[in-house]
Design an enzyme around this catalytic site. Sequence first.
Site, PDB file in Angstrom:
ATOM      1  N   GLY A 157     -15.073  12.015   9.554  1.00 46.00           N
ATOM      2  CA  GLY A 157     -13.687  12.479   9.528  1.00 46.00           C
ATOM      3  C   GLY A 157     -12.733  11.318   9.582  1.00 46.00           C
ATOM      4  O   GLY A 157     -13.151  10.165   9.526  1.00 46.00           O
ATOM      5  N   GLU A 180     -11.779  12.444   2.749  1.00 45.03           N
ATOM      6  CA  GLU A 180     -12.746  11.883   3.699  1.00 45.03           C
ATOM      7  C   GLU A 180     -14.176  12.175   3.248  1.00 45.03           C
ATOM      8  O   GLU A 180     -15.048  11.326   3.333  1.00 45.03           O
ATOM      9  CB  GLU A 180     -12.525  12.463   5.100  1.00 45.03           C
ATOM     10  CG  GLU A 180     -11.246  12.010   5.790  1.00 45.03           C
ATOM     11  CD  GLU A 180     -11.305  10.555   6.264  1.00 45.03           C
ATOM     12  OE1 GLU A 180     -12.400   9.960   6.301  1.00 45.03           O
ATOM     13  OE2 GLU A 180     -10.228  10.008   6.576  1.00 45.03           O
ATOM     14  N   GLU A 191     -17.041   9.443   2.370  1.00 43.82           N
ATOM     15  CA  GLU A 191     -18.303   9.332   3.113  1.00 43.82           C
ATOM     16  C   GLU A 191     -19.527   9.562   2.228  1.00 43.82           C
ATOM     17  O   GLU A 191     -20.573   8.968   2.436  1.00 43.82           O
ATOM     18  CB  GLU A 191     -18.356  10.361   4.253  1.00 43.82           C
ATOM     19  CG  GLU A 191     -17.252  10.262   5.283  1.00 43.82           C
ATOM     20  CD  GLU A 191     -17.426   9.086   6.230  1.00 43.82           C
ATOM     21  OE1 GLU A 191     -18.456   8.405   6.171  1.00 43.82           O
ATOM     22  OE2 GLU A 191     -16.507   8.851   7.030  1.00 43.82           O
ATOM     23  N   GLU A 231     -22.828   3.783   9.139  1.00 43.11           N
ATOM     24  CA  GLU A 231     -23.885   4.359   8.320  1.00 43.11           C
ATOM     25  C   GLU A 231     -23.774   5.873   8.326  1.00 43.11           C
ATOM     26  O   GLU A 231     -23.420   6.474   9.327  1.00 43.11           O
ATOM     27  CB  GLU A 231     -25.269   4.041   8.898  1.00 43.11           C
ATOM     28  CG  GLU A 231     -25.470   2.660   9.429  1.00 43.11           C
ATOM     29  CD  GLU A 231     -26.630   2.664  10.434  1.00 43.11           C
ATOM     30  OE1 GLU A 231     -27.644   3.324  10.147  1.00 43.11           O
ATOM     31  OE2 GLU A 231     -26.501   2.020  11.495  1.00 43.11           O
ATOM     32  N   GLU A 246     -26.004   9.472   7.528  1.00 43.08           N
ATOM     33  CA  GLU A 246     -27.386   9.924   7.419  1.00 43.08           C
ATOM     34  C   GLU A 246     -27.464  11.437   7.585  1.00 43.08           C
ATOM     35  O   GLU A 246     -26.694  12.029   8.326  1.00 43.08           O
ATOM     36  CB  GLU A 246     -28.197   9.260   8.542  1.00 43.08           C
ATOM     37  CG  GLU A 246     -29.634   8.948   8.176  1.00 43.08           C
ATOM     38  CD  GLU A 246     -30.321   8.205   9.332  1.00 43.08           C
ATOM     39  OE1 GLU A 246     -29.963   7.031   9.579  1.00 43.08           O
ATOM     40  OE2 GLU A 246     -31.195   8.816   9.976  1.00 43.08           O
TER      41      GLU A 246
END
Lengths: 227, 227
Positions: free
Chosen positions: A44, A60, A64, A115, A117
């Site tokens: 976020g 966002e 990402e 990172e 994931e």
Amino acid sequence: MEKEYQKPSVTVDIIVFSIQNQELKVLLVKRGIPPFQGTWAIPGGFVRLNESLEEAAKRELEEETGVKEVYLEQLYTFGDVNRDPRGRTITVAYFALIDSEKAKQKLKATTDASEAEWFSISALPHLAFDHDKILKYALKRLRWKFEYTTIVFSMLPKKFTLTQLQKNYEIVFNKKFDKRNFRKKILSLNLVEKTREIQKDVSHRPPKLYSFKKRIGEIVEILQPGS
Amino acid sequence: MEKEYQKPSVTVDIIVFSIQNQELKVLLVKRGIPPFQGTWAIPGGFVRLNESLEEAAKRELEEETGVKEVYLEQLYTFGDVNRDPRGRTITVAYFALIDSEKAKQKLKATTDASEAEWFSISALPHLAFDHDKILKYALKRLRWKFEYTTIVFSMLPKKFTLTQLQKNYEIVFNKKFDKRNFRKKILSLNLVEKTREIQKDVSHRPPKLYSFKKRIGEIVEILQPGS
DNA sequence: TCAAAAGTGTTCCGAATACACCCATGA
DNA sequence: TCATGGGTGTATTCGGAACACTTTTGA
């Protein structure tokens, strides 16, 4: 300026779900900076003055994951006074669903050295801020939406088999359904149509591929509670 | 400071519904100051730094109506860039339900020289800002909640007749239900219990009074779609 | 020929629906 | 005695649930 005229900060957080390898997964980012440095969190960021909340969430999300055009809906707004140690911050949470093909794409390297994931929801780490609570609520909403609307189709590719469809339900509800009853129900709802294609190169009877006919998210009570 | 670090303002707006004189009503305030001076609007105000969103909603609600302890739930957060001409403002909308006895109390004189008034939802004025849209959404949520949860009991006094209960549904859905089927359904859900009291001074057979047994808002599918 | 998943119908049961008359009270 | 809403039961229909075997392909 009086206390009541100071402004809180406003962020958006996006809970991104996908189904991969027969598991429900959620996208998390490891925080690169304090507070909660090194802890996993829901992706976020701050809302800019010149973008709507939904635009902020989309931006966002693309930053990402690199993905666009996913199912996105507002979840809830969390605004407890002390939810962020940096100061009063209200977050508008969204939840997004990505189909299995898009989810397989490599995650974009994120701009702020954190990172990202995919985590199975059955093996989640503890999350930063009040994100455990937010995620729990998102899961609840996800299940609700599966029960009463057609969002499942936003987690499937354009063409899919009825077994894939059923598997998605079974993964989200963590529960098996009867194949014949499931197919009867889906077909009676008139949601899907056969394509002329069949899935090839499977070492069993090749299944027919179907496509979705209606609007994603429409309310239809696909599965009744307890069925 | 860069553009993305400026903060939007944050308000709460509360859509207050009640049923009075066999009509679904909503509480509106006439704006005493620009913008939209003299126009009706949904009551609300700025969120303070030291209160949560829900606390802000409760405070504003009490300031406007004098009522406390009502059913209150977050509705949706509206954050379009130009929804407020004074500058970027995000509003977290709540909706509240008041029982018919509390709703009859005189509305408190409001502090900011605006008038408050109950409007039938079948005769609404045009509202300030994007409040028409917000109210429309609140109505949708209200109907949904009536169908699937027990919120109806938050709009009834502690003791009520089954006919009052049915009337409330009929008003919210703008639709008649069969008396026998309705009662059968309600009783089979085990939501209410007979009190020892009956309603007196009515010029017909005096009805039994019931009270609610469970938690308000619990999901139970009281009325199925189309019933 | 075997393994693996696709595909297909029927019976049973519970809940939703449609529907009409007598009852208790105050005026 | 009349007007007004309170209170009650049954038959039908529809959908959900349980349940097992044959088919088609690649290995």
